[in-house]
Design a protein around this motif. Structure first.
Motif, PDB file in Angstrom:
ATOM      1  N   THR A 643       9.164  24.150  11.309  1.00 33.21           N
ATOM      2  CA  THR A 643       9.899  22.962  11.731  1.00 33.21           C
ATOM      3  C   THR A 643       8.987  21.786  11.404  1.00 33.21           C
ATOM      4  OG1 THR A 643       8.923  22.906  13.934  1.00 33.21           O
ATOM      5  CG2 THR A 643      10.956  24.177  13.661  1.00 33.21           C
ATOM      6  N   LYS A 644       9.556  20.593  11.324  1.00 31.98           N
ATOM      7  CA  LYS A 644       8.737  19.422  11.022  1.00 31.98           C
ATOM      8  C   LYS A 644       9.054  18.308  12.004  1.00 31.98           C
ATOM      9  CE  LYS A 644       8.449  20.153   6.011  1.00 31.98           C
ATOM     10  NZ  LYS A 644       7.104  20.739   6.006  1.00 31.98           N
ATOM     11  N   PRO A 645       8.048  17.503  12.330  1.00 28.78           N
ATOM     12  CA  PRO A 645       8.337  16.324  13.153  1.00 28.78           C
ATOM     13  C   PRO A 645       9.276  15.392  12.384  1.00 28.78           C
ATOM     14  CG  PRO A 645       5.963  16.664  12.915  1.00 28.78           C
ATOM     15  CD  PRO A 645       6.638  17.605  11.969  1.00 28.78           C
ATOM     16  N   ASP A 646      10.105  14.665  13.121  1.00 27.83           N
ATOM     17  CA  ASP A 646      11.034  13.735  12.481  1.00 27.83           C
ATOM     18  C   ASP A 646      10.288  12.728  11.615  1.00 27.83           C
ATOM     19  OD1 ASP A 646      13.704  14.498  13.658  1.00 27.83           O
ATOM     20  OD2 ASP A 646      12.487  14.307  15.462  1.00 27.83           O
ATOM     21  N   PHE A 647       9.098  12.373  12.067  1.00 28.87           N
ATOM     22  CA  PHE A 647       8.281  11.415  11.319  1.00 28.87           C
ATOM     23  C   PHE A 647       8.077  11.865   9.878  1.00 28.87           C
ATOM     24  CE2 PHE A 647       4.566   9.074  10.044  1.00 28.87           C
ATOM     25  CZ  PHE A 647       4.634   7.887  10.757  1.00 28.87           C
ATOM     26  N   GLU A 648       7.613  13.100   9.758  1.00 24.65           N
ATOM     27  CA  GLU A 648       7.336  13.625   8.425  1.00 24.65           C
ATOM     28  C   GLU A 648       8.616  13.688   7.588  1.00 24.65           C
ATOM     29  OE1 GLU A 648       5.105  17.257   8.344  1.00 24.65           O
ATOM     30  OE2 GLU A 648       5.733  17.719   6.284  1.00 24.65           O
ATOM     31  N   MET A 649       9.708  14.072   8.240  1.00 25.65           N
ATOM     32  CA  MET A 649      10.949  14.216   7.480  1.00 25.65           C
ATOM     33  C   MET A 649      11.435  12.865   6.956  1.00 25.65           C
ATOM     34  SD  MET A 649      12.986  17.275   9.386  1.00 25.65           S
ATOM     35  CE  MET A 649      12.822  16.908  11.110  1.00 25.65           C
ATOM     36  N   LEU A 698     -11.056   3.311  13.030  1.00 24.12           N
ATOM     37  CA  LEU A 698     -11.894   3.825  11.951  1.00 24.12           C
ATOM     38  C   LEU A 698     -11.452   5.213  11.513  1.00 24.12           C
ATOM     39  CD1 LEU A 698     -15.345   2.773  13.380  1.00 24.12           C
ATOM     40  CD2 LEU A 698     -13.998   1.616  11.634  1.00 24.12           C
ATOM     41  N   GLU A 699     -10.618   5.809  12.348  1.00 25.04           N
ATOM     42  CA  GLU A 699     -10.153   7.155  12.034  1.00 25.04           C
ATOM     43  C   GLU A 699      -9.350   7.094  10.745  1.00 25.04           C
ATOM     44  OE1 GLU A 699      -9.049  11.247  13.325  1.00 25.04           O
ATOM     45  OE2 GLU A 699     -10.787   9.926  13.347  1.00 25.04           O
ATOM     46  N   PRO A 700      -9.750   7.822   9.752  1.00 25.86           N
ATOM     47  CA  PRO A 700      -8.996   7.747   8.510  1.00 25.86           C
ATOM     48  C   PRO A 700      -7.590   8.298   8.696  1.00 25.86           C
ATOM     49  CG  PRO A 700     -10.671   9.478   8.404  1.00 25.86           C
ATOM     50  CD  PRO A 700     -10.883   8.760   9.689  1.00 25.86           C
ATOM     51  N   LYS A 701      -6.602   7.528   8.296  1.00 23.40           N
ATOM     52  CA  LYS A 701      -5.244   8.040   8.284  1.00 23.40           C
ATOM     53  C   LYS A 701      -5.005   8.527   6.867  1.00 23.40           C
ATOM     54  CE  LYS A 701      -4.956   5.596  12.152  1.00 23.40           C
ATOM     55  NZ  LYS A 701      -5.820   4.508  12.616  1.00 23.40           N
ATOM     56  N   MET A 702      -5.289   9.799   6.658  1.00 23.52           N
ATOM     57  CA  MET A 702      -5.340  10.338   5.310  1.00 23.52           C
ATOM     58  C   MET A 702      -3.962  10.602   4.740  1.00 23.52           C
ATOM     59  SD  MET A 702      -8.478  10.485   4.596  1.00 23.52           S
ATOM     60  CE  MET A 702     -10.143  10.888   5.094  1.00 23.52           C
ATOM     61  N   THR A 703      -2.986  10.837   5.626  1.00 27.25           N
ATOM     62  CA  THR A 703      -1.689  11.223   5.096  1.00 27.25           C
ATOM     63  C   THR A 703      -0.620  10.249   5.566  1.00 27.25           C
ATOM     64  OG1 THR A 703      -0.717  12.507   6.882  1.00 27.25           O
ATOM     65  CG2 THR A 703      -2.447  13.586   5.603  1.00 27.25           C
ATOM     66  N   PRO A 704       0.458  10.174   4.830  1.00 28.97           N
ATOM     67  CA  PRO A 704       1.563   9.308   5.269  1.00 28.97           C
ATOM     68  C   PRO A 704       2.314   9.921   6.441  1.00 28.97           C
ATOM     69  CG  PRO A 704       2.179  10.489   3.284  1.00 28.97           C
ATOM     70  CD  PRO A 704       0.741  10.828   3.535  1.00 28.97           C
ATOM     71  N   PHE A 705       1.882  11.101   6.899  1.00 23.83           N
ATOM     72  CA  PHE A 705       2.583  11.742   8.003  1.00 23.83           C
ATOM     73  C   PHE A 705       1.876  11.492   9.324  1.00 23.83           C
ATOM     74  CE2 PHE A 705       3.329  14.909   4.436  1.00 23.83           C
ATOM     75  CZ  PHE A 705       4.441  14.216   3.982  1.00 23.83           C
ATOM     76  N   ASP A 706       0.909  10.581   9.314  1.00 26.22           N
ATOM     77  CA  ASP A 706       0.134  10.357  10.527  1.00 26.22           C
ATOM     78  C   ASP A 706       0.769   9.251  11.369  1.00 26.22           C
ATOM     79  OD1 ASP A 706      -1.657   9.882  12.473  1.00 26.22           O
ATOM     80  OD2 ASP A 706      -3.416   9.834  11.154  1.00 26.22           O
ATOM     81  N   PRO A 707       1.364   9.633  12.494  1.00 28.01           N
ATOM     82  CA  PRO A 707       2.061   8.616  13.294  1.00 28.01           C
ATOM     83  C   PRO A 707       1.120   7.501  13.768  1.00 28.01           C
ATOM     84  CG  PRO A 707       2.076  10.764  14.416  1.00 28.01           C
ATOM     85  CD  PRO A 707       1.465  10.977  13.077  1.00 28.01           C
ATOM     86  N   MET A 708      -0.177   7.829  13.875  1.00 27.30           N
ATOM     87  CA  MET A 708      -1.108   6.810  14.355  1.00 27.30           C
ATOM     88  C   MET A 708      -1.198   5.630  13.379  1.00 27.30           C
ATOM     89  SD  MET A 708      -2.116   7.471  17.301  1.00 27.30           S
ATOM     90  CE  MET A 708      -1.202   8.710  18.179  1.00 27.30           C
ATOM     91  N   ALA A 709      -0.881   5.906  12.117  1.00 26.47           N
ATOM     92  CA  ALA A 709      -0.901   4.816  11.142  1.00 26.47           C
ATOM     93  C   ALA A 709       0.198   3.813  11.452  1.00 26.47           C
ATOM     94  CB  ALA A 709      -0.736   5.381   9.729  1.00 26.47           C
ATOM     95  N   ILE A 710       1.344   4.345  11.862  1.00 24.78           N
ATOM     96  CA  ILE A 710       2.454   3.452  12.239  1.00 24.78           C
ATOM     97  C   ILE A 710       2.174   2.795  13.577  1.00 24.78           C
ATOM     98  CG2 ILE A 710       4.777   3.639  13.229  1.00 24.78           C
ATOM     99  CD1 ILE A 710       4.991   2.967  10.382  1.00 24.78           C
ATOM    100  N   LEU A 711       1.475   3.522  14.459  1.00 18.90           N
ATOM    101  CA  LEU A 711       1.132   2.905  15.746  1.00 18.90           C
ATOM    102  C   LEU A 711       0.314   1.634  15.517  1.00 18.90           C
ATOM    103  CD1 LEU A 711       1.181   2.949  18.824  1.00 18.90           C
ATOM    104  CD2 LEU A 711      -0.856   4.386  18.781  1.00 18.90           C
ATOM    105  N   ASP A 712      -0.572   1.673  14.536  1.00 14.66           N
ATOM    106  CA  ASP A 712      -1.334   0.462  14.189  1.00 14.66           C
ATOM    107  C   ASP A 712      -0.381  -0.698  13.935  1.00 14.66           C
ATOM    108  OD1 ASP A 712      -3.569   1.998  14.321  1.00 14.66           O
ATOM    109  OD2 ASP A 712      -3.838   2.192  12.152  1.00 14.66           O
ATOM    110  N   GLU A 713       0.637  -0.389  13.140  1.00 17.25           N
ATOM    111  CA  GLU A 713       1.588  -1.444  12.781  1.00 17.25           C
ATOM    112  C   GLU A 713       2.405  -1.900  13.992  1.00 17.25           C
ATOM    113  OE1 GLU A 713       3.574  -0.976   8.971  1.00 17.25           O
ATOM    114  OE2 GLU A 713       5.401  -1.827   9.834  1.00 17.25           O
ATOM    115  N   ILE A 714       2.813  -0.906  14.802  1.00 18.50           N
ATOM    116  CA  ILE A 714       3.585  -1.255  16.009  1.00 18.50           C
ATOM    117  C   ILE A 714       2.762  -2.187  16.887  1.00 18.50           C
ATOM    118  CG2 ILE A 714       4.528  -0.351  18.172  1.00 18.50           C
ATOM    119  CD1 ILE A 714       5.313   2.175  16.680  1.00 18.50           C
TER     120      ILE A 714
END
Ligand code: SF4
Ligand code: SF4
Ligand code: SF4
Ligand code: FES
Ligand code: FES
Lengths: 788, 168
Positions: A643-649, A698-714
């Motif tokens: 299964t995949k998180p909705d984010f990734e999908m 500083l935590e690298p957001k290496m993948t586009p599936f990392d919700p924390m990357a969007i949290l930055d934007e939020i």
């Protein structure tokens, strides 16, 4: 209160006058063993484990019932005291079966700990032990009588805490037993509070019994995925064939807004995650039948069709329906994806409360919303509409506890005689649907008094009583005002202006699912962007997201109409079941290309062209905003493979559409800093290290599936979300400020459709919880018998 | 006791008068529970489910709370007893003066054991702890009446008398 000074074990300590000796000792790190004492519950003095020697007092005294006095000299660990405790343990073990090796509580049992510290290897008792086989009292609650040490914690938490009073003590002396209210079974709220509070393994849960041992699980603290209150629940997770299975839910971590509390859903209704009907492979409709397919095939198809519709019919031919249970990051991403990639404002979700109206009414008025913690501490609470006992169990707990321990005043204005009226110091029944009139009356509109009085409601108030009630309410300071979805649109505006005439009043708007508020704030509306920013004023988001459609989109009913007219060519449904829950006619959608992301083959998924198996909130990371506006971290606990998180999908679909996903999710950032600086003081603990990195971005957001990357934007662009990342990651709740949101518009209040879930239901999700179903069936079976 | 068609319990006027008076003795209603239970038991013969439901409702208690209290006191019973409840003391003073033998004698004579009831519903038997009549041990209590300095013969006489009274 002034402090008093006393001596404990030779140490001079001070404690506020009136505090209990056991608490005073605890505050300086001296542990006095106890069983029956439980902070927040009435004193019992039953177990005598806490005995200490107090000079000038003839016998040993119980530290849990003795208040500190000036000059008191206490010994908590003398030979005499140890001897007494040893004798107590021996007595407690007199009837105890000593079956720790098979007992659920083994490894986290308070009696085990005490036996270890004070137990005698041999017992003087030769009498036969009283024994009684285990009893099942309800689908949830089991009782092993011989293990019970009669601390009465369960009795008190059920009565005082839950106001259910389903457990009692019968007989006397050594024959005393804990008894359920229906002779051999329980008729109760099934919250499991009694089970969690039991210091031993006497009360155990149907969900967890004999499944595993505490040390064989990982324990993950996350947020309950059911109602909108946002309890912190600790999930016990174990490896299984399908990934990681959640075997237990409890609240061992008492740092959450719910402190001791969880209702049946937070504690036991995690079992939907392992329901046998869970989807684990993508399905594509081929020759009219949903057929298993690969992820690549599915994404490719969706990407192709979405792109075709967008490029051919325009974004307005695509509809997007989001979820009340997906994370903020997913909701934000969905909102962004819809607007920036699908080029549509046809975005909606199942609305259960008028949060936009609250945001509009509070625009520019900071500090006017209450957190869930405020409900526990406010000196007064006004509840208008709703039935928190059923719909917001944590709020009901906060209110009860506040009334009981801090003597808060509760006022209830409601069309039904809800259970919380038992705690109310003032209450009024209004005719169904007249809550808004009551609000106007509170605000000073006396012309409505007749409508409130004339009603032939039993328990209704007279004119004079209404006026007196209003006077009392007006006199309250720092009151929390919680209101249900009975109030919408301009009624909320009216309530807010009434509230601003009071000193320090703060509001809570009650919506129904775990992240309803988050769905609202992340802009799952046809006319609102994240932060309640009207689409017409999309400039700020245009800078972030690129070119956006400017015209207001279609609401869900309008999308259905468009589908009927053949104008809605594609519908993207993420974690929502409009056919099942909002009575959307499935036939209407037959000509649209429908994509559904869900855990189960819901009514909506059945008619879809592509169904993608989704992970639920217990299987992913992100944040939730509860109904009060408290932001909390959701952590991944369980896992079902494939299964995949909705984010990734969402990201994968965007990718398949040929969109540059780095514009969608700002990943790849944060890698440039010198990570070496975190060695030194912060080194050593992997967790702390990661938290620090993450918190400082500083935590690298290496993948586009990392919700924390969007949290930055939020956190950067959504008004009010700019709270401390460290606190968030540390698992603390943080209250958000709604006043900085866009001055949103008054929505169409008629689109709000409250879920009306009770303690034993939870939307579509609840149907897949064995525990909730078994309780529900049990209850209905019983009421049938009673009706006979 | 009359149970009317609507399942509301009706007690005698005397009970109602006592109940009303009892409520004035305490600051909270629930405090009147124990005396009320005794009155109800005397009138109905046992604290039946109906009695429990009725008193719980009258005193703002749950039925469970009422049951908790009943189970605590050995004088209170949920099952009907015989018309005469013979309570023989076997605590220390009585034991030294033949209380246990007296109990055995009653068991044989009535053909029932501890907490038993004879088939004709006339007698129940109970072994009890000290009833405060040690100076005249061995002692027994039949309903609210005390009988002291008992012997097997005296006990026989007593039981016969009650039997006569009870079957008249
Ligand atoms: S499950 Fe909850 S309501 Fe039921 S007996 Fe236990 S504490 Fe009381
Ligand atoms: S069941 Fe547990 S909580 Fe209840 S009295 Fe027994 S030991 Fe205490
Ligand atoms: S009160 Fe709400 S958030 Fe808390 S455990 Fe129950 S359903 Fe979950
Ligand atoms: S903890 Fe003090 S008596 Fe039980
Ligand atoms: S010992 Fe029998 S009356 Fe006291």
């Amino acid at each position: 209160m002034p402090d008093v000074t006393l001596t404990v074990d030779g140490k001079k300590i001070t404690a506020p006058a009136g505090s209990l000796l056991i608490e005073a000792c605890k505050s300086v790190g001296i542990e006095v063993p106890s069983f029956c004492y439980y902070p927040g519950l009435s004193l019992q003095g039953a177990c005598r484990m806490c005995v200490v020697k107090i000079e000038k007092m003839p016998k040993l005294q119980t530290a849990c019932t003795t208040t500190v006095t000036e000059g008191m000299i206490v010994a908590t660990d003398s030979d005499e005291v140890r001897q007494a405790r040893k004798a107590m343990v021996e007595l407690l073990l007199g009837n105890h079966p000593l079956d720790c090796p098979v007992c659920d509580a083994g490894g986290e049992c308070e009696l085990q700990d005490m036996a270890f510290s004070y137990g005698a290897p041999e017992s003087k008792y030769t009498e036969a032990k009283n024994h009684r086989e285990e009893q099942q009292w309800s689908p949830v609650v089991y009782f092993d009588r011989p293990r019970c040490i009669l601390c009465y914690r369960c009795v008190r938490v059920c009565g005082e805490g839950m106001d259910v009073w389903a457990l009692g003590v019968q007989n006397r002396g050594v024959s005393s037993i804990i008894a359920p209210n229906q002779n051999d079974h329980l008729d109760c709220e099934e919250c499991g509070m009694c089970i969690d509070i039991c210091p031993v393994g006497a009360l155990t849960s149907g969900a967890y019994r004999y499944k595993t041992r505490p040390w064989e699980m990982n324990h993950v603290g996350t947020i309950c995925t059911h109602c909108g209150d946002g309890c912190k629940t600790t999930l016990g997770v174990r490896c299984c064939d399908a990934g990681a299975e959640i075997v237990r839910g409890d609240n061992r971590d008492k740092s959450g807004i719910n402190n001791d509390f969880l209702c049946i859903k937070g504690r036991y209704a995690f079992d939907f995650a392992h329901h046998k009907d869970r989807l684990t492979e993508p399905l594509i409709r081929k020759n009219g039948k949903l057929t298993p397919a690969t992820w690549e095939e599915a994404f490719e198809l969706i990407g192709k069709r979405f792109r075709e519709v967008r490029d051919h019919d325009g974004g307005s031919a695509i509809g997007v329906v989001g979820s009340n249970r997906t994370t903020n990051e997913e909701n934000y991403l969905l909102s962004k994806f819809a607007r920036a990639v699908l080029k549509t404002n046809n975005v909606d979700h199942h609305r259960t409360a008028d949060f936009p109206a609250l945001a509009a009414a509070l625009h520019g008025k900071p500090g006017k919303t209450a957190s869930m913690r405020d409900a526990l501490n406010a000196p007064a609470i006004l509840l208008i509409g709703n039935d928190p006992t059923n719909q917001h169990p944590l709020l009901a707990w906060q209110i009860r506890t506040n009334v009981r321990l801090r003597r808060a005043k509760l006022y209830v204005i409601n069309a039904a005689p809800i259970k919380l009226r038992r705690q109310a110091s003032g209450s009024a029944l209004v005719p169904a649907g007249a809550e808004a009139k009551a609000v106007a009356f509170l605000g000073g509109d006396d012309s409505l008094l007749d409508a409130l009085v004339d009603s032939q409601v039993a328990g209704g108030l007279t004119r004079e009583a209404w006026i007196a009630l209003r006077e009392r309410i007006r006199g309250e300071q720092n009151m929390v005002i919680a209101f249900g979805s009975e109030l919408r649109g301009h009624d909320i505006e009216r309530l807010v202006s009434f509230a601003s005439t009071l000193t320090g009043a703060k509001l809570i708007c009650l919506g129904d699912y775990a992240n309803s508020r988050g769905a609202s704030e992340m802009g799952l509306y046809p006319d609102l962007l994240p932060g309640y920013e009207p689409v017409a004023r999309a400039d700020r988001f245009q800078k972030e997201w690129g070119k956006l459609p400017r015209e207001t989109g279609l609401s869900l009913p309008e999308m259905v109409e468009a589908a009927k007219a053949g104008k809605l060519k594609a519908l993207y449904v993420v974690g929502s079941n409009p056919v099942g829950r909002l009575k959307v006619d499935p036939f209407v959608l037959s000509k649209s290309f429908v994509v559904v992301q869900d855990m189960f083959l819901t009514e909506t998924a059945t008619i879809a062209d592509v169904v993608l198996p989704a992970a639920n909130a217990y299987e992913k990371t992100g944040t939730y905003t509860n109904t009060c506006g408290d932001l909390q971290l959701v952590k991944k606990a369980g896992e079902i493979s494939n299964t995949k998180p909705d984010f990734e999908m969402i990201v994968r679909i965007a990718d398949a559409m040929g969109c540059d996903v780095s514009g969608l999710v700002p990943f790849g950032s944060g890698t440039h800093s010198d990570m070496g600086q975190t060695r030194g003081a912060q080194s050593g603990e992997a967790d702390r290290h990661a938290v620090w990195l993450e918190a400082h971005n500083l935590e690298p957001k290496m993948t586009p599936f990392d919700p924390m990357a969007i949290l930055d934007e939020i956190q950067r662009v959504v008004a009010g979300y700019d709270v401390s990342r460290v606190n968030l990651l540390a698992g603390n709740d943080q209250h958000l400020e709604i006043a900085e949101s866009g001055a949103s518009l008054i929505q169409q209040p008629e689109l709000i459709d409250p879920a009306n879930d009770d303690l034993f239901s939870s939307g579509t999700l609840g149907r897949y919880s064995k525990t909730l179903n078994s309780v529900f069936e049990n209850k209905s079976a019983e009421s049938e018998v009673a009706a006979d | 006791m009359i149970v009317d068609t609507q399942n509301f319990m009706k007690f005698s006027d005397e009970f109602e008068a006592r109940f009303t008076e009892m409520l004035t003795h305490y600051p909270t209603r629930r405090s009147a529970l124990v005396p009320t239970l005794l009155y109800a038991q005397d009138e109905v013969g046992a604290l039946t489910d109906e009695v429990i439901a009725e008193l719980a409702q009258r005193l703002d208690l749950t039925e469970l709370e009422v049951r908790n209290v009943i189970s605590y006191y050995s004088m209170l019973t949920t099952k009907p007893r015989g018309k005469y409840n013979v309570q023989v003391c076997t605590n220390i003073a009585c034991m030294l003066r033949g209380g246990e033998e007296l109990l055995d004698h009653c068991k044989k004579k009535l053909g029932i054991g501890h907490k038993g009831t004879t088939e004709d519903g006339l007698f129940s038997l109970e072994e009890v702890e000290c009833i405060g009549a040690c100076s005249w041990a061995p002692a027994a209590q039949v309903n609210y009446d005390f009988h002291e300095n008992l012997t097997n013969a005296k006990m026989d006489e007593l039981l016969d008398e009650y039997k006569k009274k009870g079957t008249q």
